[in-house]
Write a protein that holds these residues in place. Structure first.
Motif, mmCIF file in Angstrom:
data_model
loop_
_atom_site.group_PDB
_atom_site.id
_atom_site.type_symbol
_atom_site.label_atom_id
_atom_site.label_comp_id
_atom_site.label_asym_id
_atom_site.label_seq_id
_atom_site.Cartn_x
_atom_site.Cartn_y
_atom_site.Cartn_z
ATOM 1 N N LYS A 175 0.826 -1.222 0.000
ATOM 2 C CA LYS A 175 0.000 0.000 0.000
ATOM 3 C C LYS A 175 0.855 1.265 0.000
ATOM 4 N N LEU A 236 4.585 -0.317 -6.120
ATOM 5 C CA LEU A 236 3.175 0.092 -6.117
ATOM 6 C C LEU A 236 2.594 0.154 -7.525
ATOM 7 N N ARG A 276 -0.473 4.757 -1.885
ATOM 8 C CA ARG A 276 -1.616 4.811 -2.790
ATOM 9 C C ARG A 276 -2.809 5.371 -2.021
ATOM 10 N N VAL A 282 -0.975 7.221 -6.639
ATOM 11 C CA VAL A 282 0.203 7.119 -5.768
ATOM 12 C C VAL A 282 0.848 8.499 -5.662
#
Ligand SMILES: NC(=O)c1ccc[n+]([C@@H]2O[C@H](COP(=O)([O-])OP(=O)(O)OC[C@H]3O[C@@H](n4cnc5c(N)ncnc54)[C@H](O)[C@@H]3O)[C@@H](O)[C@H]2O)c1
Ligand SMILES: N[C@@H](CCO)C(=O)O
Length: 353
Positions: A175, A236, A276, A282
């Protein structure tokens, strides 16, 4: 026995350290890793170029005190650095790119990587420019040529943050991350806390081989910005460019700021992070942060780096280890070559086929 012929592009701290390791550890690598490394070419802006199809003595390379243009004295050598010829024509299986990081457009390192991959050679690099600014293109090119583009050392030196995230934490659902990603600035902050002035602390970091050729990149956060881009794109799945990441370094922190923080049981750290958001976008940033001493990153000292990976299924996982250093970063190159070796049928088997 598998022997990988390698060409070194750039012969500064990191590639010199790799040559030093080759000089002493080849027999051990053969036993433990299943291969040896043979340096067939070196090209350096300052020293010139040399190609030697049978291999150069790594001990000679590291111990000879070459002066400007010094490779011109060697058989097969030239006092000019002809990187293009070396990369395209030297009989190397792997090109090791460790020239200066150019944070603006990644050149000429991007071209070095491109030439090597186009010629069907694997690339391993510690140079952040090609990875932050051209990874997608270079990965696609490598795939199309059936070779590998590996770059563990671009973030946290030899500390394997990218392989940890990619292999061991696969499926954990990343995350975001936050961490100390520049050895020089962390070292400088620690030395300033000990009473040393800023410019003397930077000079120490340079002497220890931690700093970029232009240490402004370290202390103004530009180096961390490239690393945030690399990690955000790798971990990510983002598509960030350096200009998408806000960036402030440590140069505006005064001795008074550092002293005051210490009196209040706090410590300044340069933190790079990305996450994110709920909208799926992001967002990354680089900034000095005043952390309470109990914070997990507050105790990370010297050129050590640490990054906490925030995952959906496992919560926070922190990896810490060297973030800079010549041998530590040469180890990253070795780990990339191990990855290449593990991923392919043995060279002997290919030759026999
Ligand atoms: N030293 C570290 O701790 C560390 C850690 C991680 C990543 N890196 C990265 O690894 C790379 C190498 O680091 P280093 O510490 O060895 O740097 P360095 O400054 O000691 O060496 C770089 C070498 O590259 C040569 N060079 C520069 N431009 C060139 C060109 N166009 N063609 C041929 N040679 C060229 C220089 O002459 C120099 O010898 C850099 O991109 C750096 O950002 C370094
Ligand atoms: N100059 C960098 C080297 C590692 O990328 C640092 O100090 O962290």
């Amino acid at each position: 026995m598998t022997v990988y012929n390698i060409a070194l592009i750039g012969f500064g701290g990191v590639n010199r350290a790799l040559a030093g390791l080759i000089a002493t550890k080849n027999p051990q690598w053969e036993r433990q890793l299943g291969f040896q490394l043979n340096i067939v070419a070196v090209s350096d802006l300052y020293l010139g170029s040399v190609i030697s199809p049978n291999g150069l003595d790594p001990r000679m390379l590291t111990e000879a005190n070459f002066t400007k243009g010094g490779f011109g004295q060697l058989s097969g050598g030239s006092s000019e650095a002809d990187n293009e010829t070396v990369i395209k024509l030297a009989p190397a299986d792997i090109v090791v790119e460790a020239t200066f990081t150019n944070p603006k457009d990644g050149e000429p390192a991007v071209s070095h990587c491109r030439w090597a991959l186009q010629a069907g050679k694997h690339v391993v690099t510690t140079n952040k420019g090609p990875v932050a600014l051209a990874a997608q293109e270079l990965k696609a090119l490598a795939k199309s040529r059936g070779v590998r583009f590996e770059y563990e050392g671009a973030v946290m030196s030899g500390t394997p943050v990218m392989r940890l995230a990619d292999k061991t934490l696969a499926g954990a659902e990343m995350k975001g991350f936050e961490g100390i990603l520049n050895g020089t600035s962390n070292f400088v902050l620690g030395r300033m806390e000990g009473g040393l002035d800023f410019s003397s602390a930077v000079k120490e970091a340079q002497a220890l081989g931690y700093a970029e050729a232009d240490p402004t990149a370290d202390v103004e956060g530009h180096d961390v910005r490239l690393k945030v881009v690399i990690l955000a794109n790798e971990l990510l799945g983002a598509n960030l460019k350096p200009e998408d990441v806000t960036c402030e370094g440590i140069s505006r922190l005064s001795p008074h700021d550092i002293e005051t923080a210490a009196k209040e049981n706090c410590r300044w750290k340069l933190i790079g992070s990305a996450a994110r958001g709920v909208d799926g976008i992001v967002v990354g940033s680089v900034a000095p942060k005043r952390l309470a001493l109990e914070h997990p990153l507050a105790g990370v000292g010297g050129a050590t780096n640490a990054v906490s990976l925030n995952t959906e299924l496992l919560g926070s996982v922190t990896i810490t280890g060297p973030g800079a250093g010549r041998v530590e970063t040469a180890y990253a190159l070795l780990s990339d070559i191990v990855a290449i070796h593990s991923a392919q049928p043995s060279k002997d088997a290919k030759e026999a086929a």
